[in-house]
Scaffold this motif. Structure first.
Motif, mmCIF file in Angstrom:
data_model
loop_
_atom_site.group_PDB
_atom_site.id
_atom_site.type_symbol
_atom_site.label_atom_id
_atom_site.label_comp_id
_atom_site.label_asym_id
_atom_site.label_seq_id
_atom_site.Cartn_x
_atom_site.Cartn_y
_atom_site.Cartn_z
ATOM 1 N N ARG A 41 8.188 70.494 0.680
ATOM 2 C CA ARG A 41 7.956 71.607 1.598
ATOM 3 C C ARG A 41 8.977 71.730 2.726
ATOM 4 N N ILE A 42 9.770 70.666 2.965
ATOM 5 C CA ILE A 42 10.790 70.737 4.022
ATOM 6 C C ILE A 42 12.186 70.502 3.441
ATOM 7 N N HIS A 43 12.439 69.329 2.916
ATOM 8 C CA HIS A 43 13.799 69.006 2.459
ATOM 9 C C HIS A 43 14.273 69.932 1.340
ATOM 10 N N ASN A 44 13.366 70.355 0.487
ATOM 11 C CA ASN A 44 13.755 71.207 -0.641
ATOM 12 C C ASN A 44 13.469 72.689 -0.396
ATOM 13 N N TYR A 45 13.105 73.049 0.809
ATOM 14 C CA TYR A 45 12.797 74.440 1.118
ATOM 15 C C TYR A 45 14.021 75.325 0.845
ATOM 16 N N ARG A 46 13.872 76.252 -0.081
ATOM 17 C CA ARG A 46 14.947 77.184 -0.469
ATOM 18 C C ARG A 46 16.254 76.446 -0.770
ATOM 19 N N ALA A 47 16.142 75.237 -1.302
ATOM 20 C CA ALA A 47 17.312 74.375 -1.523
ATOM 21 C C ALA A 47 18.329 74.975 -2.484
ATOM 22 N N MET A 48 17.889 75.628 -3.532
ATOM 23 C CA MET A 48 18.846 76.191 -4.489
ATOM 24 C C MET A 48 19.744 77.223 -3.803
ATOM 25 N N GLN A 49 19.202 77.950 -2.867
ATOM 26 C CA GLN A 49 19.971 78.949 -2.135
ATOM 27 C C GLN A 49 21.070 78.295 -1.289
ATOM 28 N N PHE A 50 20.764 77.135 -0.710
ATOM 29 C CA PHE A 50 21.705 76.508 0.223
ATOM 30 C C PHE A 50 22.556 75.407 -0.391
ATOM 31 N N TYR A 51 22.061 74.753 -1.445
ATOM 32 C CA TYR A 51 22.770 73.606 -2.012
ATOM 33 C C TYR A 51 23.118 73.754 -3.489
ATOM 34 N N ASP A 52 22.541 74.745 -4.160
ATOM 35 C CA ASP A 52 22.679 74.889 -5.611
ATOM 36 C C ASP A 52 22.102 73.694 -6.360
ATOM 37 N N ARG A 53 21.201 73.003 -5.724
ATOM 38 C CA ARG A 53 20.519 71.849 -6.340
ATOM 39 C C ARG A 53 19.294 71.519 -5.503
ATOM 40 N N ILE A 54 18.457 70.661 -6.026
ATOM 41 C CA ILE A 54 17.299 70.166 -5.287
ATOM 42 C C ILE A 54 17.693 68.801 -4.722
ATOM 43 N N PRO A 55 17.883 68.681 -3.410
ATOM 44 C CA PRO A 55 18.428 67.442 -2.841
ATOM 45 C C PRO A 55 17.440 66.275 -2.748
ATOM 46 N N ALA A 56 16.150 66.567 -2.769
ATOM 47 C CA ALA A 56 15.179 65.481 -2.566
ATOM 48 C C ALA A 56 14.030 65.608 -3.566
ATOM 49 N N GLN A 57 14.363 65.471 -4.848
ATOM 50 C CA GLN A 57 13.339 65.507 -5.885
ATOM 51 C C GLN A 57 12.514 64.217 -5.756
ATOM 52 N N PRO A 58 11.247 64.311 -5.350
ATOM 53 C CA PRO A 58 10.474 63.097 -5.023
ATOM 54 C C PRO A 58 10.518 62.010 -6.083
ATOM 55 N N GLU A 59 10.380 62.387 -7.351
ATOM 56 C CA GLU A 59 10.356 61.358 -8.403
ATOM 57 C C GLU A 59 11.714 60.688 -8.580
ATOM 58 N N GLU A 60 12.761 61.249 -8.007
ATOM 59 C CA GLU A 60 14.096 60.647 -8.084
ATOM 60 C C GLU A 60 14.483 59.893 -6.818
ATOM 61 N N VAL A 61 13.987 60.302 -5.658
ATOM 62 C CA VAL A 61 14.428 59.703 -4.396
ATOM 63 C C VAL A 61 13.400 58.742 -3.789
ATOM 64 N N LEU A 62 12.170 58.789 -4.265
ATOM 65 C CA LEU A 62 11.109 57.934 -3.723
ATOM 66 C C LEU A 62 10.567 57.020 -4.814
ATOM 67 N N TYR A 66 9.868 69.448 13.569
ATOM 68 C CA TYR A 66 8.835 68.680 12.884
ATOM 69 C C TYR A 66 8.023 69.545 11.928
ATOM 70 N N GLY A 67 7.446 68.884 10.941
ATOM 71 C CA GLY A 67 6.511 69.520 10.028
ATOM 72 C C GLY A 67 5.104 69.193 10.486
ATOM 73 N N ASP A 68 4.290 70.220 10.617
ATOM 74 C CA ASP A 68 2.915 70.064 11.092
ATOM 75 C C ASP A 68 1.973 70.382 9.934
ATOM 76 N N PHE A 69 1.618 69.346 9.191
ATOM 77 C CA PHE A 69 0.740 69.503 8.035
ATOM 78 C C PHE A 69 -0.701 69.249 8.461
ATOM 79 N N SER A 70 -1.635 69.570 7.620
ATOM 80 C CA SER A 70 -3.045 69.461 8.007
ATOM 81 C C SER A 70 -3.471 68.026 8.295
#
Length: 188
Positions: free
Chosen positions: A163-184, A53-57
């Motif tokens: 902060r979670i889905h895209n964390y270091r995404a380029m390193q692992f996926y070579d792309r940003i998998p959950a760009q908010p303005e595209e997926v939400l 889980y993500g524990d945000f303020s």
């Protein structure tokens, strides 16, 4: 020819991968980096359950929740959710839409509803798997005091994407998998 050191897969990842659909699984090294390097990302694992889980303020995000097969139906999941709800901050999570051909999807939805979660009907969330195939996830939330607006759910999920889905995404996926303005998006 170079020799690549074989790094073991964490046991929590193997458990998750045996239950969750492949398109919902993060890259093993991304999840491991979140667990090991990110102070706001937590892992709780007992003999009965596993939750990441993500524990945000101002809210919690349940990334994965898995109750061990032999413990399902015993109240373990509800007790875990009550424990998280005792923090008195909203809780957000993703769940696959109900599929009439998969009874587990209906069971999961009823489980969350019995524990006070509601669907954010006004927020659409659609991603692509690693093969470019789109899939939709529903967003559910729980709030200690009142209904949460779709705008707030959208803002919380935007934080999760960054902060979670895209964390270091380029390193692992070579792309940003959950760009908010595209997926939400807000449903009009």
């Amino acid at each position: 020819m170079s020799i690549v050191k074989d790094v073991p897969v964490p046991s929590y990842y193997r458990k998750l991968a045996s239950y969750f659909p492949a398109h919902e699984m993060k890259h093993v090294r991304q999840l491991q980096a979140l667990v090991e390097d990110v102070p706001y990302y937590g892992l709780l694992e007992t003999r009965e359950y596993l939750v990441l889980y993500g524990d945000f303020s101002d809210f919690l995000f349940i990334d994965y929740l898995l109750v061990n097969r032999d413990q399902r139906g015993s109240g373990v999941g509800s007790r875990l959710l009550k424990q998280l709800q005792s923090r008195h901050v909203p809780i957000l999570l993703e769940v696959e839409p109900v599929d009439p051909n998969d009874v587990d999807t209906e069971k999961r939805r009823r489980f969350y509803e019995r524990n006070g979660f509601a669907m954010a009907h006004g927020v659409q969330y659609e991603r692509e798997d690693r093969h470019g195939e789109p899939y939709t996830m529903d967003l559910l939330y729980w709030s200690p005091s009142q209904k949460i607006s779709d705008d707030r759910v959208l803002r919380m999920m935007t934080t999760v994407c960054h902060r979670i889905h895209n964390y270091r995404a380029m390193q692992f996926y070579d792309r940003i998998p959950a760009q908010p303005e595209e997926v939400l998006s807000l449903v009009k």
